[in-house]
Design a protein around this motif. Structure first.
Motif, PDB file in Angstrom:
ATOM      1  N   GLY A 253      -3.110  10.707 -13.288  1.00 41.85           N
ATOM      2  CA  GLY A 253      -4.615  10.796 -12.515  1.00 41.85           C
ATOM      3  C   GLY A 253      -4.366   9.624 -11.274  1.00 41.85           C
ATOM      4  O   GLY A 253      -5.112  10.298 -10.559  1.00 41.85           O
ATOM      5  N   ALA A 254      -3.710   8.744 -11.708  1.00 40.86           N
ATOM      6  CA  ALA A 254      -4.014   7.544 -10.589  1.00 40.86           C
ATOM      7  C   ALA A 254      -3.185   8.243  -9.061  1.00 40.86           C
ATOM      8  O   ALA A 254      -3.683   7.858  -8.233  1.00 40.86           O
ATOM      9  CB  ALA A 254      -3.187   6.388 -10.860  1.00 40.86           C
ATOM     10  N   ALA A 255      -2.116   8.998  -9.435  1.00 44.98           N
ATOM     11  CA  ALA A 255      -1.276   9.419  -8.155  1.00 44.98           C
ATOM     12  C   ALA A 255      -2.215  10.695  -7.707  1.00 44.98           C
ATOM     13  O   ALA A 255      -2.124  10.970  -6.573  1.00 44.98           O
ATOM     14  CB  ALA A 255       0.214   9.566  -8.676  1.00 44.98           C
TER      15      ALA A 255
ATOM     16  N   PHE B 121       1.919   4.526  -7.462  1.00 42.61           N
ATOM     17  CA  PHE B 121       0.722   4.502  -8.137  1.00 42.61           C
ATOM     18  C   PHE B 121       0.691   4.581  -9.795  1.00 42.61           C
ATOM     19  O   PHE B 121      -0.387   4.656 -10.291  1.00 42.61           O
ATOM     20  CB  PHE B 121      -0.168   5.693  -7.556  1.00 42.61           C
ATOM     21  CG  PHE B 121      -0.591   5.575  -6.256  1.00 42.61           C
ATOM     22  CD1 PHE B 121      -1.277   4.533  -5.458  1.00 42.61           C
ATOM     23  CD2 PHE B 121       0.127   6.292  -5.114  1.00 42.61           C
ATOM     24  CE1 PHE B 121      -1.578   4.280  -4.226  1.00 42.61           C
ATOM     25  CE2 PHE B 121      -0.201   6.113  -3.702  1.00 42.61           C
ATOM     26  CZ  PHE B 121      -0.899   5.141  -3.136  1.00 42.61           C
ATOM     27  N   LEU B 122       1.876   5.018 -10.128  1.00 43.79           N
ATOM     28  CA  LEU B 122       2.032   4.916 -11.551  1.00 43.79           C
ATOM     29  C   LEU B 122       2.855   3.953 -12.068  1.00 43.79           C
ATOM     30  O   LEU B 122       4.152   3.379 -11.363  1.00 43.79           O
ATOM     31  CB  LEU B 122       2.634   6.100 -11.897  1.00 43.79           C
ATOM     32  CG  LEU B 122       1.924   7.550 -11.315  1.00 43.79           C
ATOM     33  CD1 LEU B 122       2.662   8.673 -11.894  1.00 43.79           C
ATOM     34  CD2 LEU B 122       0.212   7.599 -12.061  1.00 43.79           C
TER      35      LEU B 122
ATOM     36  N   SER C 268      -7.375  20.853  -3.340  1.00 48.18           N
ATOM     37  CA  SER C 268      -8.082  19.661  -4.082  1.00 48.18           C
ATOM     38  C   SER C 268      -8.842  19.818  -5.278  1.00 48.18           C
ATOM     39  O   SER C 268      -8.834  19.297  -6.150  1.00 48.18           O
ATOM     40  CB  SER C 268      -9.034  19.056  -2.926  1.00 48.18           C
ATOM     41  OG  SER C 268      -9.942  17.846  -3.363  1.00 48.18           O
ATOM     42  N   GLU C 269      -9.489  20.963  -5.249  1.00 52.81           N
ATOM     43  CA  GLU C 269     -10.593  21.236  -6.650  1.00 52.81           C
ATOM     44  C   GLU C 269      -9.341  21.600  -7.738  1.00 52.81           C
ATOM     45  O   GLU C 269      -9.905  21.144  -9.043  1.00 52.81           O
ATOM     46  CB  GLU C 269     -11.178  22.634  -6.276  1.00 52.81           C
ATOM     47  CG  GLU C 269     -12.226  22.377  -5.457  1.00 52.81           C
ATOM     48  CD  GLU C 269     -13.050  23.778  -5.008  1.00 52.81           C
ATOM     49  OE1 GLU C 269     -12.897  24.679  -5.935  1.00 52.81           O
ATOM     50  OE2 GLU C 269     -13.815  23.868  -3.911  1.00 52.81           O
ATOM     51  N   TYR C 270      -8.181  21.969  -7.504  1.00 54.75           N
ATOM     52  CA  TYR C 270      -7.153  22.424  -8.376  1.00 54.75           C
ATOM     53  C   TYR C 270      -6.820  21.161  -9.086  1.00 54.75           C
ATOM     54  O   TYR C 270      -6.890  20.785 -10.165  1.00 54.75           O
ATOM     55  CB  TYR C 270      -6.343  23.237  -7.812  1.00 54.75           C
ATOM     56  CG  TYR C 270      -4.871  23.030  -8.811  1.00 54.75           C
ATOM     57  CD1 TYR C 270      -4.588  23.610 -10.111  1.00 54.75           C
ATOM     58  CD2 TYR C 270      -3.784  22.298  -8.244  1.00 54.75           C
ATOM     59  CE1 TYR C 270      -3.442  23.267 -10.659  1.00 54.75           C
ATOM     60  CE2 TYR C 270      -2.721  22.268  -8.908  1.00 54.75           C
ATOM     61  CZ  TYR C 270      -2.242  22.836 -10.173  1.00 54.75           C
ATOM     62  OH  TYR C 270      -1.289  22.581 -10.692  1.00 54.75           O
ATOM     63  N   TYR C 271      -6.473  20.177  -8.226  1.00 54.02           N
ATOM     64  CA  TYR C 271      -5.970  18.907  -8.536  1.00 54.02           C
ATOM     65  C   TYR C 271      -7.190  18.105  -9.593  1.00 54.02           C
ATOM     66  O   TYR C 271      -6.767  17.234 -10.337  1.00 54.02           O
ATOM     67  CB  TYR C 271      -5.736  17.914  -7.462  1.00 54.02           C
ATOM     68  CG  TYR C 271      -4.102  18.175  -7.100  1.00 54.02           C
ATOM     69  CD1 TYR C 271      -3.085  18.126  -8.022  1.00 54.02           C
ATOM     70  CD2 TYR C 271      -3.754  18.273  -5.817  1.00 54.02           C
ATOM     71  CE1 TYR C 271      -1.736  18.116  -7.476  1.00 54.02           C
ATOM     72  CE2 TYR C 271      -2.284  18.458  -5.284  1.00 54.02           C
ATOM     73  CZ  TYR C 271      -1.529  18.562  -6.349  1.00 54.02           C
ATOM     74  OH  TYR C 271      -0.067  18.622  -5.988  1.00 54.02           O
ATOM     75  N   GLN C 272      -8.339  18.426  -9.121  1.00 55.76           N
ATOM     76  CA  GLN C 272      -9.364  17.634  -9.738  1.00 55.76           C
ATOM     77  C   GLN C 272      -9.352  17.939 -11.438  1.00 55.76           C
ATOM     78  O   GLN C 272      -9.466  16.944 -12.306  1.00 55.76           O
ATOM     79  CB  GLN C 272     -10.756  18.012  -9.387  1.00 55.76           C
ATOM     80  CG  GLN C 272     -11.131  17.465  -8.009  1.00 55.76           C
ATOM     81  CD  GLN C 272     -11.437  15.831  -8.277  1.00 55.76           C
ATOM     82  OE1 GLN C 272     -11.467  15.302  -9.104  1.00 55.76           O
ATOM     83  NE2 GLN C 272     -11.471  15.190  -6.924  1.00 55.76           N
ATOM     84  N   THR C 273      -9.270  19.216 -11.824  1.00 47.96           N
ATOM     85  CA  THR C 273      -9.238  19.775 -13.166  1.00 47.96           C
ATOM     86  C   THR C 273      -7.860  20.269 -13.657  1.00 47.96           C
ATOM     87  O   THR C 273      -7.870  19.977 -14.960  1.00 47.96           O
ATOM     88  CB  THR C 273     -10.096  20.816 -13.142  1.00 47.96           C
ATOM     89  OG1 THR C 273      -9.917  21.935 -12.345  1.00 47.96           O
ATOM     90  CG2 THR C 273     -11.600  20.445 -12.748  1.00 47.96           C
TER      91      THR C 273
ATOM     92  N   SER D  71      -3.928  16.170 -13.839  1.00 48.70           N
ATOM     93  CA  SER D  71      -4.999  16.121 -12.985  1.00 48.70           C
ATOM     94  C   SER D  71      -5.653  14.891 -12.873  1.00 48.70           C
ATOM     95  O   SER D  71      -5.069  13.982 -13.328  1.00 48.70           O
ATOM     96  CB  SER D  71      -6.050  17.096 -13.898  1.00 48.70           C
ATOM     97  OG  SER D  71      -6.597  16.362 -14.978  1.00 48.70           O
ATOM     98  N   ALA D  72      -6.622  14.820 -12.074  1.00 50.45           N
ATOM     99  CA  ALA D  72      -7.184  13.620 -11.562  1.00 50.45           C
ATOM    100  C   ALA D  72      -7.702  12.765 -12.915  1.00 50.45           C
ATOM    101  O   ALA D  72      -7.761  11.747 -12.639  1.00 50.45           O
ATOM    102  CB  ALA D  72      -8.216  13.849 -10.697  1.00 50.45           C
ATOM    103  N   GLU D  73      -8.112  13.308 -13.872  1.00 46.96           N
ATOM    104  CA  GLU D  73      -8.806  12.660 -15.008  1.00 46.96           C
ATOM    105  C   GLU D  73      -7.870  12.885 -15.980  1.00 46.96           C
ATOM    106  O   GLU D  73      -8.146  12.424 -17.194  1.00 46.96           O
ATOM    107  CB  GLU D  73     -10.110  13.444 -15.390  1.00 46.96           C
ATOM    108  CG  GLU D  73     -11.144  13.165 -14.237  1.00 46.96           C
ATOM    109  CD  GLU D  73     -11.277  11.772 -13.864  1.00 46.96           C
ATOM    110  OE1 GLU D  73     -11.381  10.819 -14.707  1.00 46.96           O
ATOM    111  OE2 GLU D  73     -11.724  11.523 -12.625  1.00 46.96           O
ATOM    112  N   GLY D  74      -6.545  13.355 -15.798  1.00 45.33           N
ATOM    113  CA  GLY D  74      -5.471  13.744 -17.061  1.00 45.33           C
ATOM    114  C   GLY D  74      -4.257  12.853 -16.525  1.00 45.33           C
ATOM    115  O   GLY D  74      -4.485  11.749 -15.918  1.00 45.33           O
TER     116      GLY D  74
END
Length: 685
Positions: free
Chosen positions: A255-257, A682-683, A285-290, A249-252
């Motif tokens: 996340g950077a990619a 990005f990773l 987009s919402e799914y990728y966030q969390t 996820s974006a915060e998991g």
């Protein structure tokens, strides 16, 4: 469970069912030229180079200039989103891949030493194998690449460009015994501990994974709308010795990619063709966030219902073939433009889905009473990334969740320009060498193209969408375990083979006569029993699920049909051929096997599924294998093909806004791989 890619299998395009003796690699220059948009096939360089067992192909985007500026921006944003996740696929494939690839990239870019030695050529072949397979394991056989240069030489190259390679990474590269298989499905092994793929930490075992998901699902066995457990996460052992699920996820994890992916998806939503398309993109987009898998289901439902518009895409952690346990999806992106004429012709297959289900030879209890929401389009690919690039499927059917498919439907696409590029780059050598006689060759030349298209359509649209589980039976990845993927592909292939000679195909004006059906029967047996063996190294068994599927079907039909001489093995001039003698009887046997495979899936009969695959799909006849390799070596046709993507270049107006997007066609595989590493790394930097 896989519901999608065929990995570019076609009965006519048999060039990739081969093993080529690796040849010396001499191309080391990273300069290139690009060609502007062209739709004239005779003026286009389709194949650019060969190395090891692979060849590199280019594809066009016909009709690009028919899109509006807004549509071009949508395609551009979606393509950039896909490429932004490229690093994820490398890391998913193996935990040391990013370090190895980044070191390779820097050496190829910056090394100032002698680039004309045998060691350098061997290094470049290794580098291209890594780029092609998104890591140090073969994309199809799953075996680790063994460098034809020394560890000392590689260290000297790395040091020359200022890179320090850790000892454990060097051991991973140069010790054949370390993480030898990306995915190991061998019967009787711990398929988690024995697989190098990075969906599980090094200390995790198969038993622990099974117990983890069993506990996770406890009390939810009767859930009619289960989430796709484990689809976007990695299981590791934490400091307390407990299993911990790390979510993408974006915060998991990654996340950077993923943040980069989200930024481009949000831009795409702003130029969507319609509100339903925009809604799906916002949910993605919402799914990728969390990483919330319920949000993933919401997205898939919205995506399935977004059927209007000319642009579509596949994006996310989708296919589970790389996970030996069948839970975690590999990162994948395909951006598509509708091929209007071809889609209109082929949509009739989807419209008749209920006919095919009702008339299937499977048990009535295993048939869907109502087949819902199937759509089928022929599309033009504009860009690919992750698990779909450089090696790409030719057909895709999604989503994978059975309950979403049953309730909301599915989308099937055939990648028309990819198929065309394969055909342009392919030659007739394999067909002429392994076909039994001139009649078989002539039939393949006359009917191969249409037969392939119909096989793909029936496989994707009808095959993967057919059948249902019995009440209370778990998902195939739970019941059939490591055999689920091979059996699912077998089911889809059997559906396609069963219906190719059906009178309905002529009634729908999709086929004319029985020539295409006979051609596909010839080709399937020829491939399953002979030509795909070119991909197997001497002494090895068949491990890849699609190959197991094809040999299982072909060998089962051959063995069961011996009494009636349905298929005859012919020995001539020291060469083996297979000649179909009775096409009607072969279809009957296909129907019998389809009924049994569907029963196995519907009832979750693990032992029966295991017996089918192990008895017919895994073992290789040593003498026949040696013969096939000898015959194929003379042809020097690489068994695998992968693609250089077109480059989409935005044109900016005086205000700095995108006013147009141009297409360029790069012709240097190395240059594109280095460009991607620079722009989308990005990773792991």
């Amino acid at each position: 469970m896989k519901k999608a890619a065929i990995l570019f299998f076609t009965a006519v395009s048999l060039f990739f069912f081969a093993c080529e003796t690796p040849e010396a690699e001499t191309t080391t220059d990273t300069t290139e030229t690009t060609a502007p948009e062209t739709t004239t096939p005779e003026d286009f360089q389709w194949s650019t180079e060969k190395f090891a067992d692979k060849k590199i192909i280019r594809y066009q985007i016909p009709g690009w200039n028919k899109l509006t500026a807004k549509q071009k921006k949508l395609v551009y944003y979606l393509t950039q989103a896909g490429l932004s996740g490229r690093d994820i696929m490398y890391d998913q494939n193996y935990r040391h891949n990013l370090k190895i690839r980044n070191t390779i990239d820097k050496i190829v870019r910056d090394y100032k030493g002698d680039r004309k030695t045998t060691d350098w050529n061997s290094f470049m072949t290794y580098a291209k194998n890594v780029w092609f397979s998104n890591g140090i394991h073969h994309h199809y056989s799953m075996d680790k690449f063994n460098p034809d240069f020394s560890q000392d030489y590689f260290v000297s190259l790395a040091e020359a460009v200022g890179e320090k390679v850790p000892d454990n990474v060097l051991k991973a590269m140069f010790d054949p015994a370390v993480d030898a298989k990306k995915v190991n499905l061998a019967d009787g092994t711990d398929i988690v501990a024995g697989s190098a793929v990075n969906f599980y930490g090094p200390k995790v075992t198969q038993a622990e994974v099974e117990e983890y998901y069993k506990e996770l699902k406890k009390g939810k066995e009767d859930d009619a709308t289960p989430i796709s457990y484990g689809l976007n996460s990695k299981l590791i052992v934490d400091d307390n010795g407990d299993l911990q699920e790390m979510t993408y996820s974006a915060e998991g994890l990654y996340g950077a990619a993923i943040k980069e992916i989200i930024s481009w998806i949000n831009k795409a939503a702003g130029v969507a063709e319609n509100e339903q398309q925009a809604k799906a993109l916002r949910l993605l987009s919402e799914y990728y966030q969390t990483g919330d898998l319920e949000k993933w289901d919401d997205y898939n439902i919205a995506w399935v219902n977004a059927t209007e518009g000319d642009i579509d895409y596949i994006q996310g952690f989708v296919e589970v073939y790389n996970d030996p346990m069948g839970y975690t999806g590999s990162y994948e992106s395909i951006v598509q433009i509708k091929d209007f004429d071809a889609s209109e012709r082929m949509a009739v297959v989807a419209s008749e889905a209920q006919y095919f289900e009702d008339n299937s030879p499977i048990d009535d209890a295993h048939k869907k009473k109502e087949v819902k929401g199937i759509s089928y389009k022929v599309v033009t690919v504009a860009g690919e990334a992750g698990d779909a690039s450089p090696a790409t499927p030719i057909g895709v059917n999604l989503p994978n969740a059975d309950w979403i498919r049953a309730t909301h439907g599915s989308k099937s696409v055939s990648l028309g320009n990819i198929i065309a590029a394969y055909d342009e780059a392919n030659g007739p050598g394999i067909l002429q060498e392994f076909a039994h006689d001139e009649e078989e060759i002539e039939r393949a030349q006359e009917y191969g193209a249409v037969g392939d298209k119909m096989h793909t359509a029936l496989h994707e649209v009808i095959g993967h969408a057919s059948g249902q589980l019995e009440p209370g039976v778990g998902t195939p990845k739970e019941t059939l375990k490591s055999y689920a993927s091979a059996l699912e592909e077998a089911r889809a292939d059997l559906v396609a083979l069963y219906y190719l000679p059906d009178a309905k195909m002529n009634e729908m004006k999709l086929l004319d006569g029985d020539g295409a059906a006979k051609e596909e029967y010839d080709g399937y047996i020829r491939n399953g029993l002979l030509t795909q063996l070119r991909r197997i190294e001497p002494g090895k068994e068949i491990e890849e699920s699609h190959m197991r599927n094809r040999q299982m079907i072909a060998k089962w039909i051959y063995e069961k049909g011996k009494t009636d001489n349905v298929i005859e093995m012919v020995k001539r001039d020291g060469k083996t051929y297979f000649d179909v003698k009775d096409y009607d009887k072969m279809r009957e046997l296909i129907g019998e096997l389809l009924k049994e495979v569907q029963r196995i899936k519907s009832q979750g009969d693990y032992e029966a599924g295991r017996a089918l695959i192990e008895n017919y799909g895994v073992k290789v006849d040593k003498e026949l294998h040696e013969e096939v390799l000898e015959r194929a070596a003379v042809l020097n046709i690489p068994p695998y093909g992968g693609f250089i993507n077109p480059r989409l270049v935005p044109v900016m107006d005086v205000s700095g806004n995108i006013s147009d997007v141009k297409v360029e066609y790069p012709n240097d595989f190395t240059k594109q791989m280095l460009e991607y590493g620079e722009k989308y790394g990005f990773l792991g930097k």
